[in-house]
Design a protein around this motif. Structure first.
Motif, PDB file in Angstrom:
ATOM      1  N   ASP A  53       0.818  -1.211   0.000  1.00 34.67           N
ATOM      2  CA  ASP A  53       0.000   0.000   0.000  1.00 34.67           C
ATOM      3  C   ASP A  53       0.853   1.263   0.000  1.00 34.67           C
ATOM      4  O   ASP A  53       0.353   2.344   0.310  1.00 34.67           O
ATOM      5  CB  ASP A  53      -0.969   0.003   1.184  1.00 34.67           C
ATOM      6  N   GLU A  54       2.126   1.148  -0.383  1.00 34.68           N
ATOM      7  CA  GLU A  54       2.922   2.365  -0.570  1.00 34.68           C
ATOM      8  C   GLU A  54       2.555   2.967  -1.929  1.00 34.68           C
ATOM      9  O   GLU A  54       1.898   2.310  -2.753  1.00 34.68           O
ATOM     10  CB  GLU A  54       4.411   2.061  -0.490  1.00 34.68           C
ATOM     11  N   PRO A  55       2.925   4.204  -2.216  1.00 36.96           N
ATOM     12  CA  PRO A  55       2.617   4.781  -3.526  1.00 36.96           C
ATOM     13  C   PRO A  55       3.123   3.907  -4.664  1.00 36.96           C
ATOM     14  O   PRO A  55       4.160   3.244  -4.541  1.00 36.96           O
ATOM     15  CB  PRO A  55       3.350   6.122  -3.488  1.00 36.96           C
ATOM     16  N   ALA A  56       2.397   3.927  -5.781  1.00 34.70           N
ATOM     17  CA  ALA A  56       2.793   3.124  -6.934  1.00 34.70           C
ATOM     18  C   ALA A  56       3.983   3.728  -7.654  1.00 34.70           C
ATOM     19  O   ALA A  56       4.714   3.018  -8.353  1.00 34.70           O
ATOM     20  CB  ALA A  56       1.617   3.000  -7.898  1.00 34.70           C
ATOM     21  N   SER A  57       4.167   5.031  -7.490  1.00 32.31           N
ATOM     22  CA  SER A  57       5.274   5.717  -8.155  1.00 32.31           C
ATOM     23  C   SER A  57       5.441   7.081  -7.505  1.00 32.31           C
ATOM     24  O   SER A  57       4.566   7.536  -6.762  1.00 32.31           O
ATOM     25  CB  SER A  57       4.991   5.871  -9.651  1.00 32.31           C
TER      26      SER A  57
END
Length: 511
Positions: A53-57
């Motif tokens: 669930d960390e940012p995708a980019s």
């Protein structure tokens, strides 16, 4: 105290859930909006994300620093020196491999501040350790460990710091920082050497030694030294600074000890094309090291070396060099100190970088800090304990709170097998950089760190420009020495992060 602990235990679950929820949901609206995308990236790459669930980019909303960061920096500069500031971070909105600022910018962090963040920003496992009653007690009752150690200090050490002790080193002296760890190791080396010269730990000090020490004269203040290497970095405190040789800005105006400096090998790359030349260079450095040990007017009590000279430019040497160095120290009966402040805790694909060397006998001391989030030195020889109390001593002698945090880091590293993951990701990243170096030979020179996990670097004729442009494309990256770009991602850095980094580097090289 008992009632406090009972209350803390009751409060902990809700409090911990609250913190974890906040840390995941705070950045740029909600991390959950990135969860499916991040998982998709992971599944396409065939790997399970450690932080799904960390940012995708990365996301870039403003220039860096943006208006809010600029305002915060201006305020801080009135009460604190900000001239070395890299960026103003918002840690409440940073998560996993991503560091956020006050303006909504979220960067892929492959510098980990200064190689000092091990398992991700706001790691939930570390948050649980941080909110435990054990941690609360260690923080608010911070023990003066030399005089008043807490009842479970041995258990904290044995289940944490000592559970990952280098082979052959089963004791530890804890400290505050990497510089502190090295200075404590130097003191231990000097006391060991003088104890041997005196005839053993049972031989007491003479009246002359006692009285001369108070006027900084020999024999109480002995004429001894620590040998270090050109381009080395071992800290900025007073003794450690005399062994630091990386940049003049660290040393200017500070009185220094007259201690020897040996040459560190200057290898040529690619390594397989210069095997004979590099072997000769390493032998030259070993020969000069031995000459200094024999001839320097202040005999060295120890040699200290980094497995990879980090601050000095990411300079490498082969296992043969370090094995030769170990043999020289044994031959001349001086101590071998390995400074693993930056290389330790998994970054090179081994928990300790010196494990790559295949030593027949272990180092005498190994210093640590950075990713351990605590500091100190390991040792195994009982003779390295001073013969009397208070000789190796200060008020805190480390910090149980930080030792508890290191234990949680170790557990997370083991749970996710992060050392092996870092080794595999490092191989993948190195291969990608090697391909880029063929496409852009003017941008990536002397690529180094193959087989050393993600501890990778290269030289660039426009290094500072690249570091600045990297932020503009959403990457926080660092430099070392005069021209090196150095990678120091966290242990949770994976192949899909490497792909993002490689894509953005290529964009910079094309610009």
């Amino acid at each position: 105290m008992a009632s406090f602990l009972r209350a803390a235990r009751r409060a902990r679950p809700a409090y911990a859930r609250s913190i974890v929820h906040t840390s995941r949901s705070a950045p740029i609206g909600s991390y959950r909006q990135y969860a499916s995308a991040a998982s998709a990236v992971a599944s396409e790459g065939g790997e399970q994300s450690f932080f799904p669930d960390e940012p995708a980019s990365p996301m870039i909303q403003t220039a860096i620093p943006g208006p809010k960061s600029t305002q915060a920096i201006e305020r801080l500069s009135k009460v604190f020196d900000t001239r070395s500031l890299n960026m103003m971070a918002d840690y409440s909105k940073s998560y996993g491999n991503y560091i956020a600022d006050l303006d909504g910018n979220v960067l892929l962090d492959v510098y980990a501040q200064i190689a000092s963040i091990p398992v991700g920003y706001n790691n939930p496992s570390l948050l649980l350790a941080a909110t435990s009653p054990e941690m609360a007690s260690a923080i608010i009752n911070r023990p003066a460990l030399g005089n008043f150690p807490q009842h479970d200090w041995a258990d904290i050490l044995e289940t944490g710091i000592l559970s990952v002790a280098p082979t052959g080193l089963d004791q530890v002296f804890t400290g505050q920082s990497g510089s502190d760890a090295n200075e404590l190791a130097y003191k231990a080396a000097f006391m060991w050497k003088r104890q041997k010269q005196r005839g053993g730990h049972h031989v007491d000090f003479t009246h002359e030694e006692i009285s001369s020490s108070m006027v900084n004269s020999s024999p109480g203040a002995p004429q001894l030294s620590i040998l270090s290497f050109a381009s080395a970095f071992h800290g900025r405190l007073f003794g450690s600074l005399s062994t630091t040789r990386s940049k003049p800005i660290h040393k200017l105006d500070i009185p220094a000890f007259d201690w020897p400096r040996a040459p560190f090998p200057a290898l040529k790359y690619p390594l397989d094309q210069f095997a004979a030349e590099n072997a000769a260079e390493e032998q030259r450095c070993l020969d000069e090291t031995e000459r200094l040990i024999k001839e320097w007017h202040l005999p060295p009590a120890a040699v200290i070396v980094e497995p990879i000279q980090s601050e000095g430019g990411d300079n490498h040497a082969s296992p043969n060099f370090f094995r030769g160095l170990r043999e020289i120290t044994k031959k001349h009966d001086i101590l071998f100190i390995v400074d693993e402040v930056q290389t330790g805790v998994g970054a090179t694909g081994k928990f300790w970088a010196h494990e790559h060397w295949g030593l027949q006998t272990p180092p005498d001391m190994v210093t640590f800090s950075k990713k351990a989030q605590t500091a100190g030195y390991y040792y195994g020889n009982n003779e390295l304990r001073p013969n009397k109390p208070y000789r190796q001593f200060n008020t805190w002698m480390g910090d149980p709170a930080r030792a508890i945090l290191f234990r949680a880091i170790i557990q997370e590293v083991e749970r996710l097998d992060l050392v092996q993951s870092t080794a595999a990701t490092g191989n993948y990243l190195y291969d990608g950089l090697a391909r880029l170096s063929q496409q852009y030979p003017n941008e990536i020179n002397n690529l180094r760190g193959q087989g050393q996990g993600t501890f990778i670097a290269w030289d660039s004729p426009r290094r500072d420009e690249i570091l600045k442009k990297a932020k503009g494309v959403g990457v926080n990256i660092g430099g070392s020495g005069e021209t090196a770009v150095r990678l120091r991602p966290m242990l949770i850095f994976q192949k899909h992060h490497a792909d993002m980094l490689l894509e953005r580097l290529e964009k910079i090289f094309k610009s």
